[in-house]
Design a protein around this motif. Structure first.
Motif, PDB file in Angstrom:
ATOM      1  N   GLU A 107       0.842  -1.204   0.000  1.00  0.00           N
ATOM      2  CA  GLU A 107       0.000   0.000   0.000  1.00  0.00           C
ATOM      3  C   GLU A 107       0.874   1.250   0.000  1.00  0.00           C
ATOM      4  O   GLU A 107       0.635   2.189  -0.767  1.00  0.00           O
ATOM      5  CB  GLU A 107      -0.934  -0.011   1.215  1.00  0.00           C
ATOM      6  CG  GLU A 107      -1.699   1.275   1.436  1.00  0.00           C
ATOM      7  CD  GLU A 107      -2.930   1.455   0.551  1.00  0.00           C
ATOM      8  OE1 GLU A 107      -3.538   2.532   0.631  1.00  0.00           O
ATOM      9  OE2 GLU A 107      -3.279   0.533  -0.208  1.00  0.00           O
ATOM     10  N   ASP A 116      -3.361   5.638  -8.944  1.00  0.00           N
ATOM     11  CA  ASP A 116      -4.689   6.221  -8.855  1.00  0.00           C
ATOM     12  C   ASP A 116      -5.496   5.552  -7.741  1.00  0.00           C
ATOM     13  O   ASP A 116      -5.433   4.328  -7.573  1.00  0.00           O
ATOM     14  CB  ASP A 116      -5.389   6.024 -10.209  1.00  0.00           C
ATOM     15  CG  ASP A 116      -6.844   6.397 -10.165  1.00  0.00           C
ATOM     16  OD1 ASP A 116      -7.139   7.603 -10.153  1.00  0.00           O
ATOM     17  OD2 ASP A 116      -7.696   5.464 -10.117  1.00  0.00           O
ATOM     18  N   GLU A 117      -6.263   6.347  -6.998  1.00  0.00           N
ATOM     19  CA  GLU A 117      -7.017   5.859  -5.836  1.00  0.00           C
ATOM     20  C   GLU A 117      -7.948   4.698  -6.184  1.00  0.00           C
ATOM     21  O   GLU A 117      -7.963   3.681  -5.474  1.00  0.00           O
ATOM     22  CB  GLU A 117      -7.827   7.006  -5.208  1.00  0.00           C
ATOM     23  CG  GLU A 117      -8.737   6.576  -4.066  1.00  0.00           C
ATOM     24  CD  GLU A 117      -7.999   6.123  -2.817  1.00  0.00           C
ATOM     25  OE1 GLU A 117      -8.608   5.359  -2.037  1.00  0.00           O
ATOM     26  OE2 GLU A 117      -6.841   6.519  -2.608  1.00  0.00           O
ATOM     27  N   ALA A 118      -8.714   4.801  -7.238  1.00  0.00           N
ATOM     28  CA  ALA A 118      -9.659   3.725  -7.594  1.00  0.00           C
ATOM     29  C   ALA A 118      -8.904   2.445  -7.946  1.00  0.00           C
ATOM     30  O   ALA A 118      -9.284   1.352  -7.518  1.00  0.00           O
ATOM     31  CB  ALA A 118     -10.552   4.164  -8.752  1.00  0.00           C
ATOM     32  N   ARG A 120      -5.868   1.707  -6.958  1.00  0.00           N
ATOM     33  CA  ARG A 120      -5.213   1.252  -5.731  1.00  0.00           C
ATOM     34  C   ARG A 120      -6.184   0.427  -4.874  1.00  0.00           C
ATOM     35  O   ARG A 120      -5.813  -0.623  -4.350  1.00  0.00           O
ATOM     36  CB  ARG A 120      -4.657   2.442  -4.954  1.00  0.00           C
ATOM     37  CG  ARG A 120      -3.666   2.026  -3.889  1.00  0.00           C
ATOM     38  CD  ARG A 120      -2.902   3.186  -3.310  1.00  0.00           C
ATOM     39  NE  ARG A 120      -3.720   3.938  -2.389  1.00  0.00           N
ATOM     40  CZ  ARG A 120      -4.047   5.220  -2.529  1.00  0.00           C
ATOM     41  NH1 ARG A 120      -3.620   5.917  -3.547  1.00  0.00           N
ATOM     42  NH2 ARG A 120      -4.792   5.828  -1.637  1.00  0.00           N
ATOM     43  N   GLN A 121      -7.420   0.864  -4.755  1.00  0.00           N
ATOM     44  CA  GLN A 121      -8.401   0.124  -3.972  1.00  0.00           C
ATOM     45  C   GLN A 121      -8.712  -1.229  -4.611  1.00  0.00           C
ATOM     46  O   GLN A 121      -8.837  -2.235  -3.910  1.00  0.00           O
ATOM     47  CB  GLN A 121      -9.683   0.945  -3.787  1.00  0.00           C
ATOM     48  CG  GLN A 121      -9.506   2.165  -2.900  1.00  0.00           C
ATOM     49  CD  GLN A 121      -8.860   1.847  -1.558  1.00  0.00           C
ATOM     50  OE1 GLN A 121      -9.228   0.896  -0.884  1.00  0.00           O
ATOM     51  NE2 GLN A 121      -7.869   2.648  -1.166  1.00  0.00           N
ATOM     52  N   ARG A 122      -8.811  -1.252  -5.925  1.00  0.00           N
ATOM     53  CA  ARG A 122      -9.054  -2.507  -6.650  1.00  0.00           C
ATOM     54  C   ARG A 122      -7.900  -3.485  -6.432  1.00  0.00           C
ATOM     55  O   ARG A 122      -8.095  -4.659  -6.141  1.00  0.00           O
ATOM     56  CB  ARG A 122      -9.224  -2.175  -8.130  1.00  0.00           C
ATOM     57  CG  ARG A 122      -9.426  -3.329  -9.037  1.00  0.00           C
ATOM     58  CD  ARG A 122      -9.676  -2.788 -10.427  1.00  0.00           C
ATOM     59  NE  ARG A 122      -9.439  -3.770 -11.452  1.00  0.00           N
ATOM     60  CZ  ARG A 122      -9.329  -3.493 -12.723  1.00  0.00           C
ATOM     61  NH1 ARG A 122      -9.441  -2.243 -13.148  1.00  0.00           N
ATOM     62  NH2 ARG A 122      -9.113  -4.442 -13.602  1.00  0.00           N
ATOM     63  N   LYS A 124      -5.663  -3.338  -4.005  1.00  0.00           N
ATOM     64  CA  LYS A 124      -5.565  -3.662  -2.578  1.00  0.00           C
ATOM     65  C   LYS A 124      -6.465  -4.848  -2.238  1.00  0.00           C
ATOM     66  O   LYS A 124      -6.054  -5.754  -1.499  1.00  0.00           O
ATOM     67  CB  LYS A 124      -5.941  -2.427  -1.750  1.00  0.00           C
ATOM     68  CG  LYS A 124      -5.701  -2.562  -0.282  1.00  0.00           C
ATOM     69  CD  LYS A 124      -5.989  -1.235   0.402  1.00  0.00           C
ATOM     70  CE  LYS A 124      -5.954  -1.381   1.896  1.00  0.00           C
ATOM     71  NZ  LYS A 124      -6.258  -0.117   2.558  1.00  0.00           N
ATOM     72  N   GLN A 125      -7.659  -4.878  -2.776  1.00  0.00           N
ATOM     73  CA  GLN A 125      -8.578  -5.991  -2.521  1.00  0.00           C
ATOM     74  C   GLN A 125      -8.015  -7.298  -3.087  1.00  0.00           C
ATOM     75  O   GLN A 125      -8.009  -8.322  -2.413  1.00  0.00           O
ATOM     76  CB  GLN A 125      -9.939  -5.694  -3.140  1.00  0.00           C
ATOM     77  CG  GLN A 125     -10.956  -6.780  -2.898  1.00  0.00           C
ATOM     78  CD  GLN A 125     -12.299  -6.446  -3.508  1.00  0.00           C
ATOM     79  OE1 GLN A 125     -12.442  -5.539  -4.319  1.00  0.00           O
ATOM     80  NE2 GLN A 125     -13.311  -7.195  -3.109  1.00  0.00           N
TER      81      GLN A 125
END
Length: 139
Positions: A107, A116-118, A120-122, A124-125
């Motif tokens: 992370e 990019d935040e979106a 990164r979240q994808r 990360k999951q």
């Protein structure tokens, strides 16, 4: 259980995480930053202790793996065959602490590399599901 792939269901090469990250150069930079952080940050000490003194081999293997896993060229498979991640990680004691350190390190690397935040979240999951699947000890 199969390893989650963040590229599954993606319709075109331009939409893969590999492409969205910026391709080969960006994947290599992410891996380099990840291992630099692991080597430098005391908060990743247990994770670092699981690795050889020289991280060059680990850097190369993660780069090759992530290339294909993210939807780019299947470099790892071309050179080493199927990853068999869980089997290859069984010799290393991986519990919740090691999983969480791996996740925090990745992370931090993604944030520092400007992912990019979106995306990164994808990622990360997907990373979490894979890292959690590597656990082979309690705690």
């Amino acid at each position: 259980m199969s390893v989650p792939n963040p590229s599954e269901g993606v319709e075109s090469a331009e939409q893969t995480p590999y492409a969205l990250l910026g391709g080969d150069v960006a994947v290599r930079a992410l891996v380099e930053r990840f291992y630099d952080l692991m080597d430098l940050e005391p908060k990743y000490a247990e994770l670092r202790a699981l690795h050889a003194a020289d991280l060059a081999h680990a850097r190369e293997k993660l780069y090759l793996f992530l290339s294909g896993w993210l939807g780019g060229p299947s470099l790892y498979i071309e050179r080493h065959g199927q990853p068999m991640l869980r089997r290859r990680h069984l010799p290393f004691p991986i519990g919740i602490r090691e999983r969480d350190q791996w996740m925090a390190c990745m992370e931090q690397a993604m944030v520092e590399q400007g992912v990019d935040e979106a995306l990164r979240q994808r990622l990360k999951q997907a990373f979490f599901q894979t890292a959690d699947w590597m656990r082979n000890k309690a705690g």
